[in-house]
Design a protein around this motif. Sequence first.
Motif, PDB file in Angstrom:
ATOM      1  N   LYS A  71      82.082  85.746  65.184  1.00 43.00           N
ATOM      2  CA  LYS A  71      81.477  85.872  66.508  1.00 43.00           C
ATOM      3  C   LYS A  71      80.376  86.938  66.453  1.00 43.00           C
ATOM      4  CE  LYS A  71      82.590  87.461  71.150  1.00 43.00           C
ATOM      5  NZ  LYS A  71      83.672  87.870  72.068  1.00 43.00           N
ATOM      6  N   GLY A  72      79.232  86.629  67.088  1.00 43.14           N
ATOM      7  CA  GLY A  72      78.137  87.591  67.147  1.00 43.14           C
ATOM      8  C   GLY A  72      77.196  87.568  65.952  1.00 43.14           C
ATOM      9  N   SER A  73      77.500  86.756  64.927  1.00 45.22           N
ATOM     10  CA  SER A  73      76.602  86.648  63.767  1.00 45.22           C
ATOM     11  C   SER A  73      75.317  85.945  64.189  1.00 45.22           C
ATOM     12  CB  SER A  73      77.247  85.822  62.654  1.00 45.22           C
ATOM     13  OG  SER A  73      78.424  86.426  62.207  1.00 45.22           O
ATOM     14  N   PHE A  74      74.253  86.211  63.457  1.00 46.39           N
ATOM     15  CA  PHE A  74      73.010  85.478  63.683  1.00 46.39           C
ATOM     16  C   PHE A  74      72.977  84.283  62.743  1.00 46.39           C
ATOM     17  CE2 PHE A  74      71.690  89.782  65.058  1.00 46.39           C
ATOM     18  CZ  PHE A  74      71.422  89.470  66.375  1.00 46.39           C
ATOM     19  N   VAL A  75      72.722  83.100  63.307  1.00 49.94           N
ATOM     20  CA  VAL A  75      72.685  81.862  62.543  1.00 49.94           C
ATOM     21  C   VAL A  75      71.332  81.197  62.792  1.00 49.94           C
ATOM     22  CG1 VAL A  75      73.786  79.620  62.207  1.00 49.94           C
ATOM     23  CG2 VAL A  75      75.172  81.604  62.828  1.00 49.94           C
ATOM     24  N   PHE A  76      70.711  80.735  61.728  1.00 49.42           N
ATOM     25  CA  PHE A  76      69.425  80.057  61.831  1.00 49.42           C
ATOM     26  C   PHE A  76      69.546  78.671  61.219  1.00 49.42           C
ATOM     27  CE2 PHE A  76      68.496  84.549  61.592  1.00 49.42           C
ATOM     28  CZ  PHE A  76      67.500  84.727  62.536  1.00 49.42           C
ATOM     29  N   ALA A  77      68.943  77.670  61.871  1.00 47.94           N
ATOM     30  CA  ALA A  77      68.815  76.342  61.277  1.00 47.94           C
ATOM     31  C   ALA A  77      67.509  76.372  60.481  1.00 47.94           C
ATOM     32  CB  ALA A  77      68.761  75.269  62.357  1.00 47.94           C
ATOM     33  N   ALA A  78      67.590  76.609  59.199  1.00 48.29           N
ATOM     34  CA  ALA A  78      66.413  76.803  58.351  1.00 48.29           C
ATOM     35  C   ALA A  78      65.730  75.472  58.074  1.00 48.29           C
ATOM     36  CB  ALA A  78      66.813  77.513  57.065  1.00 48.29           C
ATOM     37  N   ALA A  79      64.877  75.068  59.007  1.00 49.51           N
ATOM     38  CA  ALA A  79      64.181  73.788  58.890  1.00 49.51           C
ATOM     39  C   ALA A  79      63.381  73.707  57.604  1.00 49.51           C
ATOM     40  CB  ALA A  79      63.266  73.577  60.097  1.00 49.51           C
ATOM     41  N   ILE A  80      62.775  74.798  57.206  1.00 45.26           N
ATOM     42  CA  ILE A  80      61.944  74.788  55.997  1.00 45.26           C
ATOM     43  C   ILE A  80      62.757  74.375  54.771  1.00 45.26           C
ATOM     44  CG2 ILE A  80      62.228  77.245  55.484  1.00 45.26           C
ATOM     45  CD1 ILE A  80      59.238  77.178  54.618  1.00 45.26           C
ATOM     46  N   CYS A  81      64.015  74.774  54.726  1.00 44.09           N
ATOM     47  CA  CYS A  81      64.865  74.390  53.590  1.00 44.09           C
ATOM     48  C   CYS A  81      65.148  72.888  53.616  1.00 44.09           C
ATOM     49  CB  CYS A  81      66.173  75.174  53.618  1.00 44.09           C
ATOM     50  SG  CYS A  81      65.950  76.945  53.360  1.00 44.09           S
ATOM     51  N   CYS A  82      65.447  72.366  54.789  1.00 40.66           N
ATOM     52  CA  CYS A  82      65.685  70.921  54.918  1.00 40.66           C
ATOM     53  C   CYS A  82      64.416  70.128  54.650  1.00 40.66           C
ATOM     54  CB  CYS A  82      66.202  70.587  56.308  1.00 40.66           C
ATOM     55  SG  CYS A  82      67.839  71.237  56.654  1.00 40.66           S
ATOM     56  N   HIS A  83      63.283  70.626  55.126  1.00 42.81           N
ATOM     57  CA  HIS A  83      62.022  69.901  54.995  1.00 42.81           C
ATOM     58  C   HIS A  83      61.512  69.825  53.557  1.00 42.81           C
ATOM     59  CE1 HIS A  83      60.933  70.608  59.496  1.00 42.81           C
ATOM     60  NE2 HIS A  83      61.908  69.733  59.330  1.00 42.81           N
ATOM     61  N   HIS A  84      62.067  70.639  52.684  1.00 38.37           N
ATOM     62  CA  HIS A  84      61.638  70.628  51.277  1.00 38.37           C
ATOM     63  C   HIS A  84      62.808  70.369  50.330  1.00 38.37           C
ATOM     64  CE1 HIS A  84      57.499  71.786  52.134  1.00 38.37           C
ATOM     65  NE2 HIS A  84      58.016  72.480  53.122  1.00 38.37           N
TER      66      HIS A  84
END
Length: 183
Positions: A71-84
């Motif tokens: 709880k409280g962690s920062f989570v990012f959907a790293a589009a750049i990783c998926c896009h490459h």
Amino acid sequence: MIKYPEVQRRVQEQIDEVVPRDALPSYHHKPNLPLVEAMIHEALRVSSMAALGVERSPNRDIEVGGYLIPKGSFVFAAAICCHHDPQYWEHPDQFRLEHFLDEQGNFASHKEGFLPFGTGRRSCLGESLARMELFLFSSALFQNFTFSAPEGCEVNLKENSRLPTIRMPIDQNIVITPRMNES
């Protein structure tokens, strides 16, 4: 399109075949312009403008794929990783309209690993408006203009590194030529 003039030419040829020269492209032309749609989507994929998406934070401890996310962690959907990622794209480091075209040359709209507007319930609220505007503006611009680099200049697709989470292009000169003057 300055970096890929052959793609620009293909897109312009299709626009010329579908849209009367005395009319601007409209949304009803969209089904007959799969190259325009593929070009827009491929540009969004390659540019990955919001490379890390918008940060999220779970309101409780959760487990995803065997990993605990407190709880409280920062989570990012790293589009750049998926896009490459070669898991999703046959040639991830190449600009290829074929990434968004099926075998018959039709636009293939939904692709796993394509996240230019984020993901989940909190994806970009303006996505549908942005997609419509991207189509209308891009098709009208490519119908009426050709974009190129000044003679002797190389196109540089590197991003402005001053902005860590948003990928913006560096400043460079562009030649915009009205297509009515093309021979």
